[in-house]
Scaffold this motif. Sequence first.
Motif, PDB file in Angstrom:
ATOM      1  N   LEU A  30       0.846  -1.195   0.000  1.00 25.09           N
ATOM      2  CA  LEU A  30       0.000   0.000   0.000  1.00 25.09           C
ATOM      3  C   LEU A  30       0.881   1.243   0.000  1.00 25.09           C
ATOM      4  CD1 LEU A  30      -2.908   1.109   0.178  1.00 25.09           C
ATOM      5  CD2 LEU A  30      -2.697   1.018   2.664  1.00 25.09           C
ATOM      6  N   THR A  31       0.719   2.074  -1.007  1.00 29.05           N
ATOM      7  CA  THR A  31       1.457   3.335  -1.091  1.00 29.05           C
ATOM      8  C   THR A  31       0.475   4.495  -1.143  1.00 29.05           C
ATOM      9  OG1 THR A  31       1.566   3.206  -3.508  1.00 29.05           O
ATOM     10  CG2 THR A  31       3.422   2.293  -2.273  1.00 29.05           C
ATOM     11  N   LYS A  32       0.946   5.645  -0.660  1.00 29.24           N
ATOM     12  CA  LYS A  32       0.078   6.817  -0.568  1.00 29.24           C
ATOM     13  C   LYS A  32       0.818   8.048  -1.067  1.00 29.24           C
ATOM     14  CE  LYS A  32      -2.998   9.224   2.536  1.00 29.24           C
ATOM     15  NZ  LYS A  32      -3.747   9.140   3.787  1.00 29.24           N
ATOM     16  N   SER A  33       0.081   8.947  -1.716  1.00 32.48           N
ATOM     17  CA  SER A  33       0.667  10.197  -2.204  1.00 32.48           C
ATOM     18  C   SER A  33      -0.344  11.323  -2.009  1.00 32.48           C
ATOM     19  CB  SER A  33       1.055  10.084  -3.679  1.00 32.48           C
ATOM     20  OG  SER A  33      -0.079   9.799  -4.479  1.00 32.48           O
ATOM     21  N   ALA A  34       0.155  12.563  -2.072  1.00 35.21           N
ATOM     22  CA  ALA A  34      -0.688  13.746  -1.943  1.00 35.21           C
ATOM     23  C   ALA A  34      -0.367  14.708  -3.070  1.00 35.21           C
ATOM     24  CB  ALA A  34      -0.478  14.426  -0.594  1.00 35.21           C
ATOM     25  N   ASP A  35      -1.371  15.470  -3.505  1.00 36.30           N
ATOM     26  CA  ASP A  35      -1.132  16.426  -4.590  1.00 36.30           C
ATOM     27  C   ASP A  35      -0.594  17.757  -4.080  1.00 36.30           C
ATOM     28  OD1 ASP A  35      -3.359  17.511  -3.380  1.00 36.30           O
ATOM     29  OD2 ASP A  35      -4.554  17.676  -5.217  1.00 36.30           O
ATOM     30  N   ARG A  36      -0.453  17.897  -2.763  1.00 35.29           N
ATOM     31  CA  ARG A  36       0.132  19.098  -2.169  1.00 35.29           C
ATOM     32  C   ARG A  36       1.197  18.682  -1.176  1.00 35.29           C
ATOM     33  NH1 ARG A  36      -3.084  23.703  -2.325  1.00 35.29           N
ATOM     34  NH2 ARG A  36      -1.205  24.727  -1.520  1.00 35.29           N
ATOM     35  N   GLY A  37       2.289  19.432  -1.155  1.00 31.15           N
ATOM     36  CA  GLY A  37       3.339  19.154  -0.189  1.00 31.15           C
ATOM     37  C   GLY A  37       3.450  20.276   0.808  1.00 31.15           C
ATOM     38  N   ASN A  38       4.536  21.044   0.723  1.00 31.88           N
ATOM     39  CA  ASN A  38       4.758  22.141   1.654  1.00 31.88           C
ATOM     40  C   ASN A  38       3.973  23.379   1.229  1.00 31.88           C
ATOM     41  OD1 ASN A  38       6.644  20.477   2.916  1.00 31.88           O
ATOM     42  ND2 ASN A  38       8.249  21.162   1.526  1.00 31.88           N
ATOM     43  N   GLY A  39       3.734  24.245   2.199  1.00 26.20           N
ATOM     44  CA  GLY A  39       3.123  25.523   1.896  1.00 26.20           C
ATOM     45  C   GLY A  39       1.613  25.533   1.839  1.00 26.20           C
ATOM     46  N   VAL A  40       0.936  24.502   2.360  1.00 34.92           N
ATOM     47  CA  VAL A  40      -0.518  24.542   2.383  1.00 34.92           C
ATOM     48  C   VAL A  40      -0.975  25.522   3.459  1.00 34.92           C
ATOM     49  CG1 VAL A  40      -0.769  22.199   1.515  1.00 34.92           C
ATOM     50  CG2 VAL A  40      -0.691  22.581   3.975  1.00 34.92           C
TER      51      VAL A  40
END
Length: 225
Positions: A30-40
């Motif tokens: 199971l792998t996970k990713s996000a479309d936003r990283g730093n600076g939210v």
Amino acid sequence: MLLTATTDATAISATNQDQIATTTDAVLTLTKSADRGNGVAAGDNVRYTMVAHNIGASPALPGSTLTDGSNVRVDGVSTAMVLFRDVLPAGTEYVEASLGTTTLGGIKLYRWSGDPAYSYRTNGDDRSRVIEVAVGFAQPIAPNVSIQWGFAVKVKPNPPISILNNAEVEYSNGTLASKEVSNPVPSGSLPALALWRLRAGAWTPLLLICMASVCWSSTITRTQH
């Protein structure tokens, strides 16, 4: 694997034997990713995507009893399923109608605030109440088959420095209940921030640095004079 080595000068030999365990059970990654990283910032949306893959030799089977002995309940009924779940990270709220899967047969599930653990609703798409989202499959997941699902959250006012989140999958591997946890995914409100706190005569900061969605933290102590 058996490895034997002998020295030329003294004719001393040594043997090392490694054992590699194999299994015919199901194994889900199971792998996970996000479309936003730093600076939210407050009001921003972050979309999470999870991908699972059965790298084992057998199907991952639905199960109603989990690794900790709990039972999965859907609309009040004990239900056997391959369960992909994700508790919303602190400092965020669920974005309505964002939960979905690209895989046929997936059942969208929601757990509200106050509901027992592993108790889900099929009609619960309410941002003010959802604290956990899940997707369940009543059918087995065959070897070499991938599952993709995801959801979005909205960052609340005064977000934490780092929003860490990971997902889980619970299933039967054909022998017993199994659980896999994804990689943690950070989304930081600031790329770098140092906070100092005066405590017991010492300034103690927690320094958190986030770059490219990876965070490091360290504690530094400076004595007050």
